[in-house]
Design a protein around this motif. Sequence first.
Motif, short mmCIF file in Angstrom:
data_model
loop_
_atom_site.label_atom_id
_atom_site.label_comp_id
_atom_site.label_asym_id
_atom_site.label_seq_id
_atom_site.Cartn_x
_atom_site.Cartn_y
_atom_site.Cartn_z
N UNK A 184 1.89 -9.79 -29.62
CA UNK A 184 2.77 -10.75 -30.29
C UNK A 184 4.14 -10.16 -30.63
N UNK A 185 4.35 -8.88 -30.35
CA UNK A 185 5.63 -8.24 -30.66
C UNK A 185 6.76 -8.96 -29.94
N UNK A 186 7.87 -9.15 -30.64
CA UNK A 186 9.00 -9.87 -30.06
C UNK A 186 9.57 -9.15 -28.84
N UNK A 187 9.36 -7.83 -28.78
CA UNK A 187 9.89 -7.06 -27.65
C UNK A 187 8.97 -7.08 -26.44
N UNK A 188 8.07 -8.06 -26.40
CA UNK A 188 7.24 -8.32 -25.23
C UNK A 188 7.42 -9.77 -24.77
N UNK A 204 0.81 -1.22 0.00
CA UNK A 204 0.00 0.00 0.00
C UNK A 204 0.84 1.27 0.00
N UNK A 205 2.02 1.21 0.59
CA UNK A 205 2.84 2.43 0.69
C UNK A 205 3.75 2.64 -0.51
N UNK A 206 3.52 1.90 -1.59
CA UNK A 206 4.32 2.06 -2.81
C UNK A 206 3.43 2.57 -3.94
N UNK A 207 3.87 3.63 -4.56
CA UNK A 207 3.18 4.16 -5.73
C UNK A 207 4.03 3.89 -6.95
N UNK A 208 3.49 3.10 -7.87
CA UNK A 208 4.25 2.75 -9.07
C UNK A 208 4.40 3.95 -9.99
N UNK A 209 5.50 4.03 -10.72
CA UNK A 209 5.69 5.14 -11.67
C UNK A 209 4.63 5.11 -12.77
N UNK A 210 4.42 6.26 -13.37
CA UNK A 210 3.48 6.33 -14.50
C UNK A 210 4.02 5.51 -15.67
N UNK A 211 3.10 4.99 -16.47
CA UNK A 211 3.51 4.20 -17.62
C UNK A 211 4.33 5.04 -18.59
N UNK A 212 5.36 4.44 -19.15
CA UNK A 212 6.21 5.13 -20.12
C UNK A 212 5.42 5.44 -21.39
N UNK A 213 5.90 6.44 -22.14
CA UNK A 213 5.19 6.87 -23.36
C UNK A 213 5.09 5.72 -24.35
N UNK A 214 6.16 4.98 -24.57
CA UNK A 214 6.13 3.83 -25.47
C UNK A 214 6.39 4.20 -26.92
N UNK A 215 6.50 3.17 -27.75
CA UNK A 215 6.78 3.37 -29.17
C UNK A 215 5.48 3.54 -29.95
N UNK A 216 5.59 4.05 -31.17
CA UNK A 216 4.41 4.25 -32.01
C UNK A 216 4.37 3.26 -33.16
N UNK A 217 5.00 2.09 -32.98
CA UNK A 217 4.98 1.06 -34.02
C UNK A 217 3.56 0.49 -34.14
N UNK A 218 3.26 -0.05 -35.31
CA UNK A 218 1.96 -0.67 -35.55
C UNK A 218 2.15 -2.15 -35.81
N UNK A 219 1.28 -2.96 -35.23
CA UNK A 219 1.37 -4.40 -35.43
C UNK A 219 2.53 -4.98 -34.67
N UNK A 220 3.65 -5.20 -35.34
CA UNK A 220 4.86 -5.74 -34.72
C UNK A 220 6.01 -4.75 -34.90
N UNK A 221 6.82 -4.61 -33.87
CA UNK A 221 8.02 -3.78 -34.00
C UNK A 221 9.04 -4.56 -34.83
N UNK A 222 9.48 -3.99 -35.95
CA UNK A 222 10.43 -4.71 -36.80
C UNK A 222 11.66 -3.90 -37.13
#
Length: 707
Positions: A516-520, A454-472
């Motif tokens: 399904x992205x390989x980077x996951x 309860x006393x831990x607040x997780x950081x906000x989610x990172x912005x992330x990439x704008x790839x579509x479908x799969x990152x290649x």
Amino acid sequence: MVALSPHSPQTYVSTPTNGAECVEIQAGNGASPKDNVAGKRRVSARLQAAAKRKAEKMELLSKRKLELVDEDGERSSKKLIVDTNKLKQKLKPQHARTGIQLLIEIPFNPAEPKISKKVAKMVERASKISEGLDGINTLNVVEKSSHIKVKETVRLFNKYYLHFVQEEEKRCGVVKVANKAGKKAARANKAAKENVTDADSKGKAKRPDLKAMTKMMERKAVLYPQKRIGNIPGIDVGHQFYSRAEMVAVGFHSHWLNGIDFMGQSYRKGEYKHYKFPLAVAIVLSGMYEDDLDNAEDVVYTGQGGHDLTGSNKRQIRDQVLTRGNLALKNCHDLGVTVRVVRGHECTSSYSGKVYTYDGLYKVEKYWAEKGLSGFTVFKYRLRRLEGQPTLTTSQVQFAHGRVPQCTSEIRGLVCEDISGGQENVPIPATNLVDDPPVAPTGYEYCKSMKVARNIKLPANAVGCDCEGLCWNPKTCSCSRLNGSDFPYVHRDDGRLVEAKHVVFECGPNCGCSPECVNRTSQRGLNYRLEVFRTPKKGWAVRSWDFIPAGAPVCEYIGLLTRTEDLDSVSENNYIFDIDCLQTMRGLGGRASRQQDASVSMIQNIDKNEQRSESVPEFCIDAASVGNVARFINHSCEPNLFIQCVLSAHQDIKLARVVLFAADNIPPLQELTYDYGYALDSVHGPDGKVKMMPCFCGAEDCRKRLF
């Protein structure tokens, strides 16, 4: 990272594949929880000793001089004074960092004009000493067993192999995109297409295993480059190779294509000078020749040559002649020399489509020439297996391997059909053939996802990439740029980590790519059928029913994410895993160095702003009352798993995910283990006295004590 754990032995993890480290103290390895870490403050034992080692290191470096010794060991009354800081610059970074004390002397002759060359030679030798390469007994340098050398060589081969798989996937991705794109897109990809060589475009040299083998030969990394008669140190009967190229990398069989490996005339001058050459040392039985007859202990082997290797029917198309390998086997018969026999078996989990098992030494009892099934002359060799070796079962040595159950009714000692209660992708049965009456693992709640205090607040989610479908495209994916402008994984076998890194940055919730992205790769849950089983001395343990390829994620360490300071007073909790990513990157506790990331500068900035003591990680994972299958994984002094820090939802390395990856190609039913890495005499009881716990991992190079 640091961990603790109870029903099976857990402690600090340091892996031989440059794995990130963690600590777990478990009540396994033959001790009860009370005997294990009673009264121990909640800090990693390895980290506790870090400050002392750092002080000793600084004292050593402050002397700022190094006494050098000549190779004859003779000392001179005059000694050459060398600036230690300059010497550190010439040594490899990891050697300079360890601060190994090198007390070596060489005679100093003021009249000698080329003293700098001698210094350079001694610097090079000092580097070798710090690596333990010249056989000198130095601080913390222990001669490795032949089995460890074989394992490390295969790991290096797998690393090169995955790098070349990565290159091939990038090449194929460029070609695929360019072919599908229109003229405008094709022009945009012209520069990328120019990177595809003529050999690649013609479909040549695309096998990553052969490229890895070649690289090891070029770098003189083959373990046994010189051929030898008889068994190879560190490779027992039953050892499995996953390609012929892997056998070449070790030096077990030096031809990736030919079935007969033999010594040529160049061996006349060595220890085999009294033999007649050529002389065969190993053969591979892989079912390629139509005239072969394999009855396990008794083999009729067809010689080499005249075989249509590229045709569809793989038949004999011309006569064989008594030269090269054929003559080498004849000479083995004449001289009574044994040969190593390797059998190839179909294997869908192997990247080569086969697994090659070493089945022992055979003697050539007879040879002759005859007309084969296709009407051409072939040479035949009858080989009989020497007595006193492990028993063969059918055509393959089963060794200590059991048979994987095909259904629930075949599971011996079943005490729970699924400890996850249906939460995981595949059920995790628990078996107990030790206790009477048999009991199931209890005292905790299974959970597949992390709980947060309860006393831990997780950081906000990172912005992330704008790839579509799969990152290649690693050049356009922002997540890839955090990994050094390359994806850390390859697609092969549902995703494999190319090599251990300080931190792996994966795509997260705000990324545009699909699950399904390989980077996951590490976010997909369990992919392998795991079993928790009871052991006589180590408590609960974990093994897989499936083959696990090197670099594949096995599971994440799951529990309650909490602050380390909140558990400082807990002495009986043996399932705590400190998230010491920053401490690992500082190289504390003798941690092995890893591949540097492009994000290191960002991490260093975080590191500089870190105000807490460098020996105490701020956060940890407590799996005592809630956790997943990882809490049952045991320690081994020769582990087959390593720990990797992974960031996906956010980029706060103090709250990195802890994921266990395969360090080796792991066959079915082999226990899964990682190294807890406790320093000896580092754990103290409430009375201040050093506590000791025996280790029962059973490894050849077992340290005999967990701490």
